[in-house]
Design a protein around this motif. Structure first.
Motif, PDB file in Angstrom:
ATOM      1  N   VAL A   1       0.839  -1.325   0.031  1.00  0.00           N
ATOM      2  CA  VAL A   1       0.076   0.019  -0.054  1.00  0.00           C
ATOM      3  C   VAL A   1       0.713   1.355  -0.009  1.00  0.00           C
ATOM      4  CG1 VAL A   1      -1.704   1.129   1.430  1.00  0.00           C
ATOM      5  CG2 VAL A   1      -1.884  -1.165   0.981  1.00  0.00           C
ATOM      6  N   LYS A   2       1.866   1.380   0.986  1.00  0.00           N
ATOM      7  CA  LYS A   2       2.696   2.423   1.172  1.00  0.00           C
ATOM      8  C   LYS A   2       3.892   2.302  -0.035  1.00  0.00           C
ATOM      9  CE  LYS A   2       1.732   3.379   5.786  1.00  0.00           C
ATOM     10  NZ  LYS A   2       2.066   3.487   7.169  1.00  0.00           N
ATOM     11  N   LYS A   3       3.962   1.278  -0.534  1.00  0.00           N
ATOM     12  CA  LYS A   3       5.192   1.121  -1.526  1.00  0.00           C
ATOM     13  C   LYS A   3       6.609   1.375  -1.177  1.00  0.00           C
ATOM     14  CE  LYS A   3       2.239   0.212  -5.176  1.00  0.00           C
ATOM     15  NZ  LYS A   3       1.735  -1.092  -5.043  1.00  0.00           N
ATOM     16  N   LYS A   4       6.625   0.996   0.267  1.00  0.00           N
ATOM     17  CA  LYS A   4       8.208   1.118   0.718  1.00  0.00           C
ATOM     18  C   LYS A   4       8.381  -0.204   1.713  1.00  0.00           C
ATOM     19  CE  LYS A   4       7.074   4.211   4.293  1.00  0.00           C
ATOM     20  NZ  LYS A   4       7.256   5.531   4.864  1.00  0.00           N
ATOM     21  N   HIS A   5       9.583  -0.250   2.009  1.00  0.00           N
ATOM     22  CA  HIS A   5      10.037  -1.071   3.075  1.00  0.00           C
ATOM     23  C   HIS A   5       9.920  -0.617   4.494  1.00  0.00           C
ATOM     24  CE1 HIS A   5      11.954  -3.207  -0.078  1.00  0.00           C
ATOM     25  NE2 HIS A   5      11.910  -4.365   0.675  1.00  0.00           N
ATOM     26  N   LEU A   6       9.259  -1.144   5.371  1.00  0.00           N
ATOM     27  CA  LEU A   6       8.768  -0.743   6.835  1.00  0.00           C
ATOM     28  C   LEU A   6       9.852  -1.384   7.746  1.00  0.00           C
ATOM     29  CD1 LEU A   6       4.984  -0.914   6.867  1.00  0.00           C
ATOM     30  CD2 LEU A   6       6.462   1.006   6.365  1.00  0.00           C
ATOM     31  N   LYS A   7      10.529  -0.643   8.521  1.00  0.00           N
ATOM     32  CA  LYS A   7      11.511  -1.303   9.420  1.00  0.00           C
ATOM     33  C   LYS A   7      11.128  -1.444  10.964  1.00  0.00           C
ATOM     34  CE  LYS A   7      14.624   0.413   5.742  1.00  0.00           C
ATOM     35  NZ  LYS A   7      15.777   1.509   5.435  1.00  0.00           N
ATOM     36  N   GLU A   8      11.408  -2.417  11.374  1.00  0.00           N
ATOM     37  CA  GLU A   8      10.983  -2.262  12.958  1.00  0.00           C
ATOM     38  C   GLU A   8      12.193  -3.002  13.786  1.00  0.00           C
ATOM     39  OE1 GLU A   8       9.996  -1.300  15.633  1.00  0.00           O
ATOM     40  OE2 GLU A   8       7.979  -1.296  15.391  1.00  0.00           O
ATOM     41  N   GLN A   9      12.012  -3.040  14.939  1.00  0.00           N
ATOM     42  CA  GLN A   9      13.063  -3.483  15.848  1.00  0.00           C
ATOM     43  C   GLN A   9      12.529  -3.800  17.237  1.00  0.00           C
ATOM     44  OE1 GLN A   9      16.978  -2.238  14.973  1.00  0.00           O
ATOM     45  NE2 GLN A   9      17.315  -1.330  16.934  1.00  0.00           N
TER      46      GLN A   9
ATOM     47  N   CYS B   1       9.059   1.780  22.954  1.00  0.00           N
ATOM     48  CA  CYS B   1       8.098   2.012  22.033  1.00  0.00           C
ATOM     49  C   CYS B   1       8.694   1.507  20.521  1.00  0.00           C
ATOM     50  CB  CYS B   1       7.820   3.622  21.920  1.00  0.00           C
ATOM     51  SG  CYS B   1       7.154   4.403  23.005  1.00  0.00           S
ATOM     52  N   SER B   2       7.759   1.168  19.782  1.00  0.00           N
ATOM     53  CA  SER B   2       7.810   0.717  18.174  1.00  0.00           C
ATOM     54  C   SER B   2       8.484   2.133  17.581  1.00  0.00           C
ATOM     55  CB  SER B   2       6.449   0.581  17.710  1.00  0.00           C
ATOM     56  OG  SER B   2       6.573   0.508  16.430  1.00  0.00           O
TER      57      SER B   2
ATOM     58  N   SER C   1       4.623   5.030  17.714  1.00  0.00           N
ATOM     59  CA  SER C   1       4.854   5.425  18.975  1.00  0.00           C
ATOM     60  C   SER C   1       3.890   5.229  20.200  1.00  0.00           C
ATOM     61  CB  SER C   1       5.397   6.837  19.132  1.00  0.00           C
ATOM     62  OG  SER C   1       4.178   7.661  18.774  1.00  0.00           O
ATOM     63  N   ASP C   2       2.796   4.689  19.664  1.00  0.00           N
ATOM     64  CA  ASP C   2       1.629   4.357  20.358  1.00  0.00           C
ATOM     65  C   ASP C   2       1.446   2.814  20.515  1.00  0.00           C
ATOM     66  OD1 ASP C   2       0.341   7.010  20.779  1.00  0.00           O
ATOM     67  OD2 ASP C   2      -0.834   6.736  18.827  1.00  0.00           O
ATOM     68  N   GLU C   3       2.671   2.126  20.102  1.00  0.00           N
ATOM     69  CA  GLU C   3       2.617   0.740  20.028  1.00  0.00           C
ATOM     70  C   GLU C   3       3.948   0.291  20.850  1.00  0.00           C
ATOM     71  OE1 GLU C   3       0.605  -1.883  19.116  1.00  0.00           O
ATOM     72  OE2 GLU C   3      -0.837  -0.161  18.417  1.00  0.00           O
ATOM     73  N   TYR C   4       4.078  -1.151  21.097  1.00  0.00           N
ATOM     74  CA  TYR C   4       5.552  -1.493  21.684  1.00  0.00           C
ATOM     75  C   TYR C   4       6.347  -2.117  20.696  1.00  0.00           C
ATOM     76  CZ  TYR C   4       2.868  -0.225  26.098  1.00  0.00           C
ATOM     77  OH  TYR C   4       2.376   0.432  26.953  1.00  0.00           O
ATOM     78  N   GLN C   5       7.533  -2.156  21.066  1.00  0.00           N
ATOM     79  CA  GLN C   5       8.455  -3.258  20.206  1.00  0.00           C
ATOM     80  C   GLN C   5       8.066  -4.526  20.331  1.00  0.00           C
ATOM     81  OE1 GLN C   5      12.403  -2.322  21.217  1.00  0.00           O
ATOM     82  NE2 GLN C   5      12.531  -0.248  20.586  1.00  0.00           N
ATOM     83  N   SER C   6       7.949  -5.228  19.091  1.00  0.00           N
ATOM     84  CA  SER C   6       7.803  -6.618  19.224  1.00  0.00           C
ATOM     85  C   SER C   6       8.244  -7.242  18.044  1.00  0.00           C
ATOM     86  CB  SER C   6       6.253  -6.945  19.414  1.00  0.00           C
ATOM     87  OG  SER C   6       5.408  -6.541  18.172  1.00  0.00           O
TER      88      SER C   6
END
Length: 154
Positions: free
Chosen positions: A45-53, A121-122, A126-131
Motif C-alpha cells: 500500500v505504501k510502496k516502501k519497506h517498513l523497518k522495525e526492531q 516504543c515501536s 509510537s503508540d505501540e510497543y516493540q515486538s
C-alpha cells in the motif's frame, strides 16, 4: 528507556528471509548486551519497506527461551504453564518483557510466539510497543531456537 536506534539489517549476525505470504527479513544481533531483532517488510500500500526492531536485554532472551521450552513446551504435570495460560511476563534489567503463544503468527493459522518489550516504543508507531513474531517453523524446523541458544552462551 533510551532506544538503540535502528541497526542496519546487513550488519546483523543472523539474517533470515521469512516465508510467504509476507515478504520479510529478520536480522538478529547482539549490541551492548542487548539482543536486537531487526525486521523489514515491504508494504504494498505504501510502496516502501517498513523497518522495525525489538530490543531486549540478553538475559531477557534467556528467559524467553526458557518460557518457550519449559513453560509452553511442557505439560503442567511436567512443570509447564497451566493449559489455559497463553502468555508470560517478567521484568529483566528494568525492561518489562512479555511472551505470548500466537495462533496467527505472521500468517493465518501459523502458530508461534510474539515477544514484546513494554518498556520501549515501536519505531513505526509510537503508540505501540516493540515486538517480533517468531513462527514455530522458524524456531523448530529451521533451527532458529538453537541459534538463539548459541547467542545466549556467548
Amino acid at each position: 528507556m533510551i532506544q538503540t536506534g535502528l541497526i542496519d539489517l546487513n550488519a546483523c549476525d543472523i539474517i533470515i528471509e521469512l516465508t510467504p505470504p509476507k515478504i520479510r527479513m529478520l536480522g538478529i544481533s547482539v549490541v551492548n548486551n542487548f539482543i536486537i531483532f531487526r525486521i523489514e517488510k515491504y508494504n504494498n500500500v505504501k510502496k516502501k519497506h517498513l523497518k522495525e526492531q525489538l530490543e531486549i536485554p540478553a538475559l531477557g532472551l534467556v528467559w524467553a527461551i526458557d518460557a518457550i521450552e519449559n513453560g509452553f513446551g511442557k505439560r503442567p504435570d511436567e512443570g509447564g504453564l497451566p493449559r489455559d495460560v497463553l502468555h508470560a511476563e517478567k521484568v529483566i534489567e528494568s525492561e518489562e518483557l512479555y511472551i505470548r503463544r500466537t495462533m496467527n503468527c505472521g500468517a493465518p493459522n501459523q502458530q508461534g510466539y510474539t515477544l514484546k518489550n513494554f518498556s520501549r516504543c515501536s519505531y513505526m508507531d509510537s503508540d505501540e510497543y516493540q515486538s517480533v513474531q517468531l513462527p514455530d517453523y522458524l524456531l523448530f524446523e529451521e533451527g532458529l531456537l538453537d541459534k538463539l541458544k548459541t547467542m545466549c552462551r556467548k
